[in-house]
Design an enzyme around this catalytic site. Structure first.
Site, PDB file in Angstrom:
ATOM      1  N   GLY A  48       0.808  -1.214   0.000  1.00  0.00           N
ATOM      2  CA  GLY A  48       0.000   0.000   0.000  1.00  0.00           C
ATOM      3  C   GLY A  48       0.839   1.260   0.000  1.00  0.00           C
ATOM      4  N   LEU A  50       0.668   3.682  -2.208  1.00  0.00           N
ATOM      5  CA  LEU A  50       1.213   3.493  -3.551  1.00  0.00           C
ATOM      6  C   LEU A  50       1.833   4.760  -4.134  1.00  0.00           C
ATOM      7  CD1 LEU A  50      -1.670   1.323  -5.035  1.00  0.00           C
ATOM      8  CD2 LEU A  50       0.330   0.598  -3.743  1.00  0.00           C
ATOM      9  N   HIS A  51       2.827   4.527  -4.999  1.00  0.00           N
ATOM     10  CA  HIS A  51       3.453   5.623  -5.746  1.00  0.00           C
ATOM     11  C   HIS A  51       3.559   5.186  -7.201  1.00  0.00           C
ATOM     12  CE1 HIS A  51       6.998   3.117  -5.502  1.00  0.00           C
ATOM     13  NE2 HIS A  51       6.916   3.122  -4.176  1.00  0.00           N
ATOM     14  N   HIS A  54       4.664   1.600  -8.159  1.00  0.00           N
ATOM     15  CA  HIS A  54       3.654   0.524  -8.136  1.00  0.00           C
ATOM     16  C   HIS A  54       2.775   0.598  -9.377  1.00  0.00           C
ATOM     17  CE1 HIS A  54       4.265   1.202  -3.667  1.00  0.00           C
ATOM     18  NE2 HIS A  54       4.473  -0.100  -3.758  1.00  0.00           N
ATOM     19  N   MET A 201      11.669   6.146  -6.005  1.00  0.00           N
ATOM     20  CA  MET A 201      10.367   6.246  -5.338  1.00  0.00           C
ATOM     21  C   MET A 201      10.228   5.152  -4.293  1.00  0.00           C
ATOM     22  SD  MET A 201       7.668   7.560  -8.090  1.00  0.00           S
ATOM     23  CE  MET A 201       8.057   9.020  -9.056  1.00  0.00           C
ATOM     24  N   ARG A 204       8.340   4.991   1.833  1.00  0.00           N
ATOM     25  CA  ARG A 204       8.973   5.571   3.031  1.00  0.00           C
ATOM     26  C   ARG A 204       9.464   7.006   2.804  1.00  0.00           C
ATOM     27  NH1 ARG A 204      10.621  -0.089   3.818  1.00  0.00           N
ATOM     28  NH2 ARG A 204       9.915  -0.735   5.892  1.00  0.00           N
TER      29      ARG A 204
END
Ligand code: PAF
Length: 297
Positions: A48, A50-51, A54, A201, A204
């Site tokens: 999850g 997400l960026h 993903h 990316m 975190r």
């Protein structure tokens, strides 16, 4: 495909025609139904938050399957006791919107006890590839990753799955597991997706203050410099690693966990770059642990 929108998972008012499955038994039934109609499911496993990395994996499933799916599960068994499980960023409503826009039809988003019910005690270990790099600082991490990924493959019945190469060791561990255990899933590995200034990316990155984010750029810059030096003829792995370390050490916000140059297949440290090799880094920027890697040859 018919959508099944229940109101418990999303309460912002927007209707998202994406199917969200929480129960493992329901996911298994859905998978069996798809298979009985000869339809192939493609999966992007995620934790999850997400960026674009993903979402780029979701795009890689185009033409590879009939139904694109994702899992959202912050897997407790891949976090050590002192790691950031409880503060791991979560925003399921936003994730579902992004996934839907990326053409994802189904999301398996179970609570922990649907994945690890009482009595759970079976784990997957990829014995050698799990040891170096992150493995030596995060004992049990890749055992947790391999175990959950095999479970996700089994429960979703996916025929293809996509992973990013930012987590290069994870990708190698999963590739080995799939080969060793004859798992009938085709793997696709997408490139590391970077911000325009080079930062890899990562979910975190949200933890970084503006100053820490500026410091974090040293990670990708030192990797790019290393690749350039290698292309220009510098094949001495120790020297290249020392140059990366020097760049990272010049920033007081950065604490190095490891800088290693490894064989891309075995992930063992090498002296001379004469076959496919990767430079891999793990650092703390403030309290945030970041990893990155680059192909040198
Ligand atoms: O890369 C991740 O997000 C996780 O390690 C994965 C593969 C979803 C397993 O929990």
């Amino acid at each position: 495909m018919q959508s099944d929108v229940s109101s418990d998972w999303y309460n912002s008012g927007a209707i998202i025609p994406i199917k969200v499955i929480r129960a493992t038994a329901e996911m298994s039934r859905y998978a069996a139904d798809l298979q009985s109609h000869g339809r192939r499911l493609g999966l992007v496993p995620t934790m999850g938050y997400l960026h674009k990395g993903h979402l780029s994996l979701m795009n890689l499933l185009d033409g590879q399957c009939d139904v694109k799916a994702a899992s959202i599960f912050v897997n407790p068994i891949q976090f050590g006791p002192s790691e950031d499980l409880s503060r791991y960023p979560r925003d399921e409503a936003r994730d579902l919107e992004l996934l839907e826009a990326a053409g994802c039809e189904v999301v398996y988003s179970p609570p922990p006890d649907e994945v690890y019910p009482p009595g759970f005690q079976t784990y997957v270990e990829v014995e050698e590839l799990q040891r170096p790099l992150c493995g030596s600082f995060r004992p049990g991490h890749f055992r947790g990753v391999a175990t959950v990924v095999l479970k996700l493959f089994n429960v979703t019945g996916c025929s293809v799955a996509a992973f990013g190469q930012k987590d290069f060791q994870q990708a190698m561990v999963i590739r080995r597991m799939v080969a060793d255990l004859n798992v009938p899933v085709k793997l696709i590995f997408g490139p590391t997706i970077r911000e325009s200034d080079g930062l890899a990316m990562s979910s975190r990155n949200v933890y970084l203050s503006p100053e820490e984010r500026a410091s974090a750029l040293t990670i990708s810059r030192s990797l790019f410099a290393s690749r350039e030096a290698c292309s220009a003829g510098d094949k001495n792995a120790r020297k290249l690693a020392a140059e990366i370390e020097k760049a990272l050490q010049s920033d007081s916000r950065i604490r190095i966990e490891y800088v290693d140059i490894v064989d891309s297949e075995t992930l063992t440290a090498i002296e001379k770059i004469a076959r496919p090799a990767r430079a891999a880094i793990a650092v703390y920027v403030g309290k945030t642990r970041l990893i990155d890697n680059i192909e040198l040859l």
